[in-house]
Each structure stands twice: as C-alpha cells, then as structure tokens.
Design a protein around this motif. Structure first.
Motif, PDB file in Angstrom:
ATOM      1  N   UNK A 241       0.833  -1.198   0.000  1.00  0.00           N
ATOM      2  CA  UNK A 241       0.000   0.000   0.000  1.00  0.00           C
ATOM      3  C   UNK A 241       0.871   1.253   0.000  1.00  0.00           C
ATOM      4  N   UNK A 242       1.937   1.229   0.788  1.00  0.00           N
ATOM      5  CA  UNK A 242       2.867   2.357   0.872  1.00  0.00           C
ATOM      6  C   UNK A 242       3.510   2.612  -0.491  1.00  0.00           C
ATOM      7  N   UNK A 243       3.959   1.536  -1.140  1.00  0.00           N
ATOM      8  CA  UNK A 243       4.609   1.670  -2.448  1.00  0.00           C
ATOM      9  C   UNK A 243       3.625   2.165  -3.504  1.00  0.00           C
ATOM     10  N   UNK A 244       2.421   1.612  -3.496  1.00  0.00           N
ATOM     11  CA  UNK A 244       1.424   2.005  -4.488  1.00  0.00           C
ATOM     12  C   UNK A 244       1.073   3.480  -4.375  1.00  0.00           C
ATOM     13  N   UNK A 245       0.985   3.962  -3.146  1.00  0.00           N
ATOM     14  CA  UNK A 245       0.664   5.368  -2.946  1.00  0.00           C
ATOM     15  C   UNK A 245       1.791   6.261  -3.446  1.00  0.00           C
ATOM     16  N   UNK A 246       3.030   5.836  -3.246  1.00  0.00           N
ATOM     17  CA  UNK A 246       4.185   6.626  -3.680  1.00  0.00           C
ATOM     18  C   UNK A 246       4.329   6.622  -5.202  1.00  0.00           C
ATOM     19  N   UNK A 247       4.131   5.444  -5.816  1.00  0.00           N
ATOM     20  CA  UNK A 247       4.297   5.337  -7.265  1.00  0.00           C
ATOM     21  C   UNK A 247       3.094   5.898  -8.017  1.00  0.00           C
ATOM     22  N   UNK A 248       1.926   5.782  -7.424  1.00  0.00           N
ATOM     23  CA  UNK A 248       0.675   6.374  -7.923  1.00  0.00           C
ATOM     24  C   UNK A 248       0.441   6.082  -9.405  1.00  0.00           C
ATOM     25  N   UNK A 249       0.539   7.103 -10.251  1.00  0.00           N
ATOM     26  CA  UNK A 249       0.160   6.981 -11.662  1.00  0.00           C
ATOM     27  C   UNK A 249       1.017   5.983 -12.432  1.00  0.00           C
ATOM     28  N   UNK A 250       2.206   5.679 -11.904  1.00  0.00           N
ATOM     29  CA  UNK A 250       3.099   4.753 -12.610  1.00  0.00           C
ATOM     30  C   UNK A 250       2.638   3.303 -12.499  1.00  0.00           C
ATOM     31  N   UNK A 251       1.749   3.020 -11.541  1.00  0.00           N
ATOM     32  CA  UNK A 251       1.294   1.648 -11.319  1.00  0.00           C
ATOM     33  C   UNK A 251       0.331   1.243 -12.436  1.00  0.00           C
ATOM     34  N   UNK A 252       0.635   0.098 -13.090  1.00  0.00           N
ATOM     35  CA  UNK A 252      -0.234  -0.388 -14.164  1.00  0.00           C
ATOM     36  C   UNK A 252      -0.996  -1.635 -13.750  1.00  0.00           C
ATOM     37  N   UNK A 253      -0.597  -2.260 -12.636  1.00  0.00           N
ATOM     38  CA  UNK A 253      -1.300  -3.431 -12.113  1.00  0.00           C
ATOM     39  C   UNK A 253      -0.875  -3.648 -10.683  1.00  0.00           C
ATOM     40  N   UNK A 254      -1.740  -4.315  -9.912  1.00  0.00           N
ATOM     41  CA  UNK A 254      -1.390  -4.586  -8.522  1.00  0.00           C
ATOM     42  C   UNK A 254      -2.165  -5.776  -7.999  1.00  0.00           C
TER      43      UNK A 254
END
Length: 307
Positions: A241-254
């Motif tokens: 969750x911490x990483x996803x929030x930091x990377x934000x728009x760069x995330x293409x899947x999770x």
C-alpha cells in the motif's frame, strides 16, 4: 522487390463478410506471418492468393502475376501446404514424391532423383520406402512440405503447417522454414502458435473479423501495447500500500502483495526503483521483469483466443 502484393481485397460468403479491405506487401525472400482468431479470414486470404478462391473486390499479385488475370502463371510459381497433410497413405514416401515429380513433368528419372534429394533433405531417407500410413504426424507433415517443393517454387504458402505436431517436430519444421527463407524463398505463413510467428516472421499482420488491426515486426507490435514492466513483490500488504501510494500513476497493475510499473527495462531504472522503495521503507522481497509477448499483442488487439 515484393513477391506478394495485395490491395483492397474483400470477400464475403452468403452475406457474411470474411475479408474487408486487406492491403499488404511481402518482400521477396522473407517470411510473412498472418495471425488471427478462428474465422478471422486467414485461410480465405491464402486461398485467394493461391488462385483457389476469387475475391469479390481488390487486386492481388503473386510473383509478379495477377491472381485473377494470370492464375496459371501464379500456380507455376507457388506451392501450398494446407492445414492437413495431403499425402497418399497407401504409397511410400518415395512414391508420393515421385508421383508429384511426374505430374510436374520432370520425367521418370528426374522425378525419382528429385524425390531422393527431398527425402534426404527432410530426414526421411530411412522411411522413404515405407508406406506413409506407418508415418508419425511429424513425418507426414515433413513429407507434405517436401511434396510442395518438388519444383523449388519461389513463393510458398504454409497454412498452419505445425498444427498438432509435438514440440520436437515443430522445432524441426521451423528449421526447414528458415532454410527455405535463407535459400531465397518467400514464405507466407499462417499459424495458431504465436511463438511460431515470433520466431519465424520478418513481418506480421494481425487480422480480426476480416480486418487488419495491426502490422509490423514482432518487436514493433510489442512496443505498440506498451514496453517492459517491473513487478515488485512485498513482504506485507502494508508495504504494498505504501509503495502504491508513492508510485501512484506509474502503477499499471497490482495485487495484495505486489505492484507492477511500466519501465524501459534498463538496469539503472530498476536500481533507481529499488532505491526509492528502500528510502520509503517498503521492503521488496522479489523483483520480476515482464516483457510483452505476441500473446499480449493478440489479446490486447483482438480480445480473442489465438488461432
């Protein structure tokens, strides 16, 4: 110089449109791969180019001859290996090849000499005097291809030539296709195996419902749907969750424990990404780099099953 040129080809059966405005050009001495789901129109296009079916509209040339105006000349320049081996099971491999040679007017001695050459070339010399009904599927496909090469045609149509073959036989057929291309033949290949097109084709066209939806090299098609991706797997959901929030728009899947981001795939970029996670305090357990495949291209552009 182009060995095959197609412009605006259309075909319908009983009101059902099978091909719509197909345009393509195949350079001499290359392998062209035609991909598409079931019913996409692949075999229909091959049959038109082989003068077996008349198009409703458009123009096609093979080896410099118009398929409608000069069908006889086209047939002298091509061979067609269909989806099923067209061999006589009650004859030997040698007899099958000799028969084709005689039909091609090579003469008795010339036909037998050519048959022997092809049996050697396709690793069938030991089985040449055995009845074809005793052959394995891979041997029959090799014999079928050999029969289509009795007169060394400059343009070869291979309509799903490895369907049903085991991996070893498929690899062997791939080697033969490469040899034919290296010898200067032009290969027009349809296949249900995306890896096959990736391995063999210099240029690929993807058709869906009779419409060309993409064309290019395998690498160009892969780039079209996005570059490489890096998947970061974390030790806990909190870190994810911490990483996803930091990377934000760069995330293409999770998933619950991983995030995937777009990347160029360079080592420097991956190191920078890991350093960023370390500074953030998110512990990365595993890293995986995913490169797009023709499967990804297929599903992204057609939404169907490969065929």
């Amino acid at each position: 110089m182009d060995a095959i040129r197609v412009s605006g080809i259309e075909k319908a059966y009983g009101g059902q449109r099978v091909l719509t405005g197909i345009d393509l050009a195949v350079p001499a001495g290359s392998v062209f791969g035609l991909l598409g789901p079931n019913g996409a129109g692949k075999t229909t296009l091959v049959r038109i180019l082989a003068t077996l079916v008349r198009p409703d509209a458009g123009r096609a040339e093979v080896a410099g001859h118009d398929v409608l105006a000069e069908p006889f000349e086209v047939r002298q320049k091509i061979s067609l290996t269909g989806q099923f081996a067209a061999v006589d099971e009650l004859q030997t491999g040698l007899e099958n090849l000799t028969m084709v040679g005689r039909l091609r007017r090579l003469g008795r001695a010339g036909a037998k000499r050519r048959a022997t050459e092809l049996l050697d070339r396709f690793d069938l010399a030991d089985a040449g005097r055995k009845l074809v009904k005793t052959y394995s599927g891979g041997m029959r496909r090799r014999l079928d291809l050999a029969m289509s090469l009795v007169t060394n045609p400059p343009v070869i149509f291979l309509d799903e030539p490895t369907t049903g073959l085991d991996p070893r036989s498929r690899q062997q057929m791939w080697s033969f296709v490469r040899e034919l291309r290296d010898a200067g033949s032009t290969i027009f290949l349809t296949t249900q195996y995306l890896e096959e097109a990736d391995q063999l084709a210099d240029q690929i066209m993807l058709i869906d419902h009779g419409i060309a939806v993409a064309e290019g090299t395998a690498d160009e098609l892969k780039v079209r749907i996005g570059g490489e991706r890096v998947e970061l797997a974390f030790g806990s959901a909190a870190d994810r969750v911490l990483a996803a929030a930091d990377l934000d728009a760069a995330v293409v899947a999770s998933t619950d424990l991983s995030v995937t981001v777009a990347t160029t795939g360079s080592a420097a970029e991956v190191r920078e990404l890991l350093d960023r996670m370390e500074k953030l305090g998110a512990t990365v357990d595993k890293v995986a780099i995913h490169r797009p495949t023709l499967d990804d291209v297929f599903f992204a552009l057609t939404g169907g099953n490969p065929r």
